[in-house]
Write an enzyme that holds these catalytic residues in place. Structure first.
Site, PDB file in Angstrom:
ATOM      1  N   LYS A  38       0.844  -1.206   0.000  1.00 43.29           N
ATOM      2  CA  LYS A  38       0.000   0.000   0.000  1.00 43.29           C
ATOM      3  C   LYS A  38       0.878   1.256   0.000  1.00 43.29           C
ATOM      4  O   LYS A  38       2.068   1.185   0.326  1.00 43.29           O
ATOM      5  CB  LYS A  38      -0.921  -0.016   1.225  1.00 43.29           C
ATOM      6  CG  LYS A  38      -0.184   0.021   2.570  1.00 43.29           C
ATOM      7  CD  LYS A  38      -1.120  -0.326   3.733  1.00 43.29           C
ATOM      8  CE  LYS A  38      -0.370  -0.331   5.055  1.00 43.29           C
ATOM      9  NZ  LYS A  38      -1.151  -0.937   6.135  1.00 43.29           N
ATOM     10  N   TYR A 264      13.099  31.605   5.732  1.00 43.62           N
ATOM     11  CA  TYR A 264      11.861  32.328   6.040  1.00 43.62           C
ATOM     12  C   TYR A 264      11.758  32.680   7.515  1.00 43.62           C
ATOM     13  O   TYR A 264      12.167  31.899   8.382  1.00 43.62           O
ATOM     14  CB  TYR A 264      10.651  31.449   5.676  1.00 43.62           C
ATOM     15  CG  TYR A 264      10.347  31.415   4.195  1.00 43.62           C
ATOM     16  CD1 TYR A 264      10.158  32.581   3.467  1.00 43.62           C
ATOM     17  CD2 TYR A 264      10.227  30.197   3.541  1.00 43.62           C
ATOM     18  CE1 TYR A 264       9.850  32.536   2.115  1.00 43.62           C
ATOM     19  CE2 TYR A 264       9.924  30.140   2.191  1.00 43.62           C
ATOM     20  CZ  TYR A 264       9.738  31.313   1.470  1.00 43.62           C
ATOM     21  OH  TYR A 264       9.441  31.253   0.145  1.00 43.62           O
TER      22      TYR A 264
HETATM   23  C1  LIG Z   1      -0.307  -1.912   6.844  1.00 43.68           C
HETATM   24  C2  LIG Z   1      -0.804  -3.191   7.398  1.00 43.68           C
HETATM   25  C3  LIG Z   1       0.087  -4.265   7.657  1.00 43.68           C
HETATM   26  C4  LIG Z   1       1.585  -4.142   7.543  1.00 43.68           C
HETATM   27  O1  LIG Z   1       2.138  -3.814   8.795  1.00 43.68           O
HETATM   28  P1  LIG Z   1       3.719  -3.642   8.994  1.00 43.68           P
HETATM   29  O2  LIG Z   1       3.849  -3.201  10.413  1.00 43.68           O
HETATM   30  O3  LIG Z   1       4.145  -2.592   8.030  1.00 43.68           O
HETATM   31  O4  LIG Z   1       4.350  -4.959   8.716  1.00 43.68           O
HETATM   32  C5  LIG Z   1      -0.469  -5.479   8.037  1.00 43.68           C
HETATM   33  N1  LIG Z   1      -1.797  -5.623   8.204  1.00 43.68           N
HETATM   34  C6  LIG Z   1      -2.669  -4.603   8.005  1.00 43.68           C
HETATM   35  C7  LIG Z   1      -4.118  -4.836   8.235  1.00 43.68           C
HETATM   36  C8  LIG Z   1      -2.201  -3.364   7.613  1.00 43.68           C
HETATM   37  O5  LIG Z   1      -3.069  -2.350   7.436  1.00 43.68           O
END
Ligand SMILES: *Cc1c(COP(=O)(O)O)cnc(C)c1O
Length: 369
Positions: A38, A264
């Site tokens: 993702k 800035y």
């Molecule tokens: C993002 C996510 C993961 C991955 O978790 P990590 O800590 O990055 O390994 C696993 N399960 C779900 C439901 C997630 O949303």
């Protein structure tokens, strides 16, 4: 390593393979691996990373939203893809592109069955998410009867997996809570299994769960951050290598007199003669303003040096008084040693936030070394 001539995020596929194999080495041989890609594969490059993970042997991919899954399908990726947080407005697209929804509430469950039916689907694979304490998304144990009833009524869907998510798998002080989540998940799945004549896949562990809770690997694990090189667990970190290095260059060097200011709002005031370097990366590229005024740093020719003044939209300025460097020289923002976790800690953040924030304006270069 390549030599940067502009701001670039270099993504190395070799450590990705090593991180993957290390995580796999923690699993019994029959346990499936879901690779979480993702948010542009945690800010890297979703298509290149997903293709590589499929080659490495990942059984499943996961994205958060339908749109992210569509990108992977458009790139020709054929592996099964779970959409962790779909909205019903995108269900038609999800079905058209053979993406598999995580269903997490009675409302969305009913909506999906309806749309699957309308689209003449039979046994469309879905995943059921249960809330065991995160209180973010998920059915509750008391929804099991409703789910069973609906499943008996329809042939449009089939439950491919049942899963839950740990709240604090990296935190040894929350071990009791994690264990209570694991127990609750076992109860829920047992109850649901009784009403089904097939056995869906069970999964619960994220990266730190894989490392800390071998007894909760069930049939599959889900890893994101570990693949990208961060373990969340100090004693494990040596087994992981960050896959992305964020680099830039020195655009211009200034000599700043005593009493002059930099950036800035005159946030940095010089109390002596110094040299500053301007670097073409700013908050629009994902370097939060929180890193300004000495919180963040870069590395130039092996020397660490702080950001001075406020982070601008497209630039930062750093103090190079004691560094032998020239305009055009390479700058490392984060990489293997000065990694994203170390930077993020300074502003009470985590590696996840910094790496996923690197905006699409920053050029990505994928290589293998
Ligand atoms: C993002 C996510 C993961 C991955 O978790 P990590 O800590 O990055 O390994 C696993 N399960 C779900 C439901 C997630 O949303």
């Amino acid at each position: 390593m390549l030599k940067a001539t502009e701001t670039v995020l270099e993504i190395n596929l070799t450590p990705l393979g090593n991180n993957y194999r290390y995580l796999k080495s923690k699993l019994q041989h029959n346990i499936k691996f879901l690779a979480v890609v993702k948010a542009y594969a945690y800010g890297s490059d979703s298509v290149e990373i997903a293709k590589e993970l499929v080659k490495l042997g990942a059984d499943y991919l996961a994205v958060a939203y339908v749109k992210e899954g569509v990108t992977l399908r458009d790139a020709g990726i054929k592996a099964p893809i779970i959409v962790l947080h779909p909205q019903s407005v995108n269900f038609k697209t999800l079905i058209d592109r053979c993406l598999e929804p995580s269903l997490y509430s009675p409302k969305i469950f009913k909506e999906f069955i309806e749309i699957a039916k309308e689209n003449k689907q039979s046994k469309y694979p879905v995943h059921l998410k249960f809330n065991t304490g995160l209180n973010r998304l998920g059915f509750l144990e008391k929804d099991v009867d409703f789910i069973s009833y609906k499943l008996k009524e329809t042939t449009s869907i089939v439950v491919k997996s049942i899963f839950s998510h740990l709240v604090a798998s990296e935190d040894e002080f929350e071990k009791d809570f994690s264990n209570s989540q694991i127990k609750a998940f076992k109860n829920i799945s047992k109850k649901l299994f009784k009403t089904l004549d097939y056995q869906p896949i069970l999964h619960m562990c994220n990266t730190s769960g894989i490392l800390n809770f071998p007894e909760a690997h069930f049939d599959m694990v889900r890893s994101g951050i570990g693949l990208y090189g961060f373990s969340n667990i100090q004693k494990e970190q040596k087994h992981f290598t960050p896959i992305a290095i964020l680099k830039s260059v020195i655009s211009q060097i200034h000599t700043i007199e005593k009493g002059e200011t930099v950036g800035y709002n005159r946030a940095f005031k010089s109390d002596g003669c110094l040299k500053s370097a301007t670097i073409p990366i700013g908050h629009a590229d994902g370097i939060s303003r929180a890193y300004g005024n000495g919180k963040g740093w870069v590395t130039i020719n092996g020397e660490k040096t702080p950001i001075i003044g406020n982070v601008c939209m497209d630039m930062i300025m750093v103090n190079i008084t004691n560094i032998d460097c020239q305009e055009g020289d390479e700058v490392i923002i984060f990489g293997e040693v000065e990694n994203a976790e170390k930077h993020a800690e300074k502003i009470n953040s985590i590696s996840y936030e910094l790496i996923t924030a690197i905006s699409q304006r920053v050029k990505r270069v994928v290589y293998r070394k």
